[in-house]
Design an enzyme around this catalytic site. Sequence first.
Site, short mmCIF file in Angstrom:
data_model
loop_
_atom_site.label_atom_id
_atom_site.label_comp_id
_atom_site.label_asym_id
_atom_site.label_seq_id
_atom_site.Cartn_x
_atom_site.Cartn_y
_atom_site.Cartn_z
N LYS A 244 0.82 -1.21 0.00
CA LYS A 244 0.00 0.00 0.00
C LYS A 244 0.86 1.27 0.00
CE LYS A 244 -2.39 3.43 1.72
NZ LYS A 244 -1.90 4.61 2.46
N ASP A 263 -6.21 0.87 0.47
CA ASP A 263 -6.24 0.97 1.93
C ASP A 263 -7.63 0.57 2.42
OD1 ASP A 263 -8.02 3.05 1.46
OD2 ASP A 263 -6.40 4.49 1.35
#
Length: 345
Positions: A244, A263
């Site tokens: 991420k 996310d």
Amino acid sequence: MWKKLPCSKSELQLLYTLTGGQCFRWKSSGENEWTGVFGHAVWTLSQDDTHVLYRVTSPADRAEDPGVGEGADASGGCTRHLQDDTQKAQLLRKYFRLDESLQELYCKWSQQDPHFKQAAVKFQGVRILAQDPVENLFSFICSSNNNISRISSMVEKLCVLYGEKIATVGDTVYHAFPVVSALASTGVEKALRNAGFGYRAKFIHQSACKIEEMGGDAWLGKLQELPYVEAKAELMKLPGIGAKVADCICLMSLNHLESIPVDTHIFQVASQRYMPHLKKYKSVTAKVYDEIGDYFRDLYGVYAGWAHTILFCADLKMFQQDTLSTKSAGSVVINDKNKRRKTAA
DNA sequence: GGCCGACCTGTGAG
DNA sequence: ACTCACAGGTCGG
């Protein structure tokens, strides 16, 4: 005295672009006004219906200030401070990627996706900033399992502790973001632990050391030239950088606009609005992560990450109440109250 | 390979 | 005033 740059609000909304969670150094400094640092200068930005308004303070602009010359000398002959107005305007255009027409992009994404079209009406003018890779990388190492309020204060601490002084505006001293070598120096991990960085202290120091080993700024520059997938893989070799955070860096400072940071927000949006079969997962596995990224890349095309940022911003801001409290000393703080609705199924 | 729990701690809601 | 859960995830088992 404000300088002006022609720009409509549908092409750029400062509020959403500067406070939408892609960067952490812009503070509200008045009604419709934000002050922050980039390009080794302090910028105050505002806007009306037809223009972006800006004031810049860089070290050379304040040669009469006795406290500033010292720092500039230490860094050794900074002729880059001698920027004329044209260069400053150009720097601003580059930071906001103003050469890209947002109207056209919004139009394209809206045709591809009804849900985007719906979000786009309320969230016009959201832009991906072209950020500095060093600031972007270390800021997002701080972002893991953390909230925007604390991330912002951690980034601020990094600048005050290890960044070069740029200028004093009003009664506030502004610092540049630290250079990598400063974060790689001995004692940083311990100091950051003491400053409340928690387990991220080790990630920051170790990543800085590893970047230095691999070539420092030149290595980061090389990642901009590599294909997205390879750049991401390189970043993930650094401690504290997983899929991420690597995608955030690719998207926001390495010019890989097809990157989709998945996310918790985007996972929620994806499973509720786009990919219902993902509802059975309670968290993002590596496989699901890639599946979501590929889905949005297929949906939006080469600038998928930009489209994603508008969805993220909409999700972030939709349930957020911004209350501005102004102090008498001329400093203004934003009090962001995260009133996010807990959507159960 | 995929799933789980630990991880630091400031912030702010209750 | 004072808990107490949570937050743009990552890592190791």
